[in-house]
Design an enzyme around this catalytic site. Structure first.
Site, PDB file in Angstrom:
ATOM      1  N   PRO A 231       0.792  -1.240   0.000  1.00 45.58           N
ATOM      2  CG  PRO A 231       0.091  -0.884   2.218  1.00 45.58           C
ATOM      3  CD  PRO A 231       0.788  -1.889   1.347  1.00 45.58           C
ATOM      4  N   GLY A 232       2.170   1.169   0.119  1.00 40.64           N
ATOM      5  CA  GLY A 232       2.984   2.357  -0.066  1.00 40.64           C
ATOM      6  C   GLY A 232       3.902   2.717   1.076  1.00 40.64           C
ATOM      7  CG  ASP A 249       1.417  -3.517  -5.951  1.00 39.38           C
ATOM      8  OD1 ASP A 249       0.437  -4.222  -6.296  1.00 39.38           O
ATOM      9  OD2 ASP A 249       2.163  -3.820  -5.015  1.00 39.38           O
ATOM     10  CG  ASP A 286       8.879  -5.428   1.780  1.00 37.07           C
ATOM     11  OD1 ASP A 286       9.380  -6.537   2.042  1.00 37.07           O
ATOM     12  OD2 ASP A 286       8.079  -4.847   2.544  1.00 37.07           O
ATOM     13  CE  LYS A 316       8.532 -10.588   1.339  1.00 40.02           C
ATOM     14  NZ  LYS A 316       8.643  -9.542   2.353  1.00 40.02           N
TER      15      LYS A 316
END
Length: 360
Positions: A231-232, A249, A286, A316
């Site tokens: 979301p930023g 995105d 990320d 990850k």
């Protein structure tokens, strides 16, 4: 790491005894569930490592077969990925009364000859979950009162010395060290940032910690691309530092970011985007995707990163053998003209690590 793997690893942890001459004792800390990997890093450095668990899957008492200063130098030079923090143990007492144990630890600290008027000392007090009802902050207040006669100046940052204390239900461990000798000058390596009003996500803390850990200055960059930005959280920090940011995105960015004149928002999958060569001097990513797919997406956009540019990427750890996975990912990036400067599991990472890389 699976429960079965952790049980197997814990079976390999031997009970620690008092160190002899030429040996040293440390409390070693990693992120929760990753202490076994930190122990493996120590094994690769020192061969024989004897450990006992002080806090479930996070804190180990470790005896090494080299002197304290030799151990500190070797650990620091190796730049471990999973080992987050070390503190030497120069004093140890068994017992169950926290007040009495703290008083004995205070006597040890006072006798160390580093305490005195004008000396800046950071007291870092931690405890295991089963070590009584008092909080770490309460124990620290007690210890500070016991040490007040030394006339040392107690600080939280920019200390000359760190006095570290770790309390369990049956013992206390203490040591004195220079801040640079602990891998992190934060207590237990737990880097804390204050959550700001309107902050979009806690992911912002990861980039803040990466900046600090890797010795970067984000405001020194000109133009960044954020892959998987929504979301930023990372985009918001880069905008705050004055960068021009291209955020990619298919999901929505937070509406508060869309008004920024320095933001270009591309609502597509990263695989569908093309850039001009050398368009950015910073690339960040990320994404909560598989490491293999993340490497493909980042590598496909590297033409947009100028030579000498920086890449900060999280991996990850969706794998039963994270060390092998990390080695594979690093090799893939190096084949794509990214030279890895550091790989680190930050305090704000969870089941992931962060890579700091330079394009050559």
């Amino acid at each position: 790491m699976s429960e079965h793997e952790l049980e197997q690893e814990n079976q390999n942890i031997e009970e620690v005894q008092e160190p002899e001459q030429g040996e040293s004792l440390f409390i070693c800390t990693a992120n929760r569930d990753f202490a076994a990997y930190a122990q493996e890093e120590l094994r690769r450095l020192f061969g024989s490592v004897k450990s006992s668990v002080l806090s479930d899957r996070e804190v180990l008492l470790v005896k090494l077969n080299v002197s304290e200063q030799n151990a500190i130098q070797q650990i620091s030079d190796s730049r471990p990925i999973f080992l987050r923090h070390i503190q030497p143990v120069q004093f140890e007492r068994e017992g169950e009364n926290a007040g009495e144990l703290l008083a004995e630890a205070a006597s040890f600290i006072l006798s160390s000859k580093v305490m005195g008027a004008g000396v800046k000392v950071a007291l870092q007090v931690r405890k295991s979950a089963d070590a009584g009802e008092e909080s770490s902050s309460q124990l620290k207040e007690w210890l500070e009162e016991l040490l007040r006669a030394s006339e040392a100046e107690f600080v939280t940052a920019s200390a000359d010395w760190i006095a570290s204390v770790y309390l369990t239900d049956s013992a206390i461990y203490a040591g004195i060290s220079r801040p640079e000798d602990n891998l992190s000058d934060w207590s237990g390596g737990a880097v804390r940032f204050r959550r700001e009003e309107g902050q979009l996500s806690r992911a912002k803390f990861k980039l803040l910690e990466a900046e600090r850990e890797f010795g970067l200055d984000l405001s020194a960059y000109r133009s960044a691309v954020d892959i998987g930005a929504a979301p930023g959280g990372w985009t918001s920090l880069l905008l705050e530092r004055g960068l021009k940011v291209t955020a990619i995105d298919p999901a929505k960015l937070h509406p508060s970011l869309l008004k920024s004149p320095n933001l270009t928002y591309i609502r597509k999958n990263a695989s569908e985007v093309k850039f001009k060569d050398n368009e950015f001097d910073l690339l960040v990513c990320d994404m909560s995707w598989s490491p293999k797919l993340m490497v493909q997406l980042v590598s496909g956009l590297l033409h947009g990163l100028s030579p000498g540019g920086t890449a900060i990427v999280t991996i990850k750890l969706m794998h039963k053998k994270p060390m092998a996975l990390i080695k594979e990912v690093i090799a893939s990036f190096e084949n794509s003209r990214l030279q890895v400067q550091r790989a680190k599991q930050l305090f704000h990472n969870r089941e992931e690590i962060t890579l700091y890389m330079i394009k050559y």
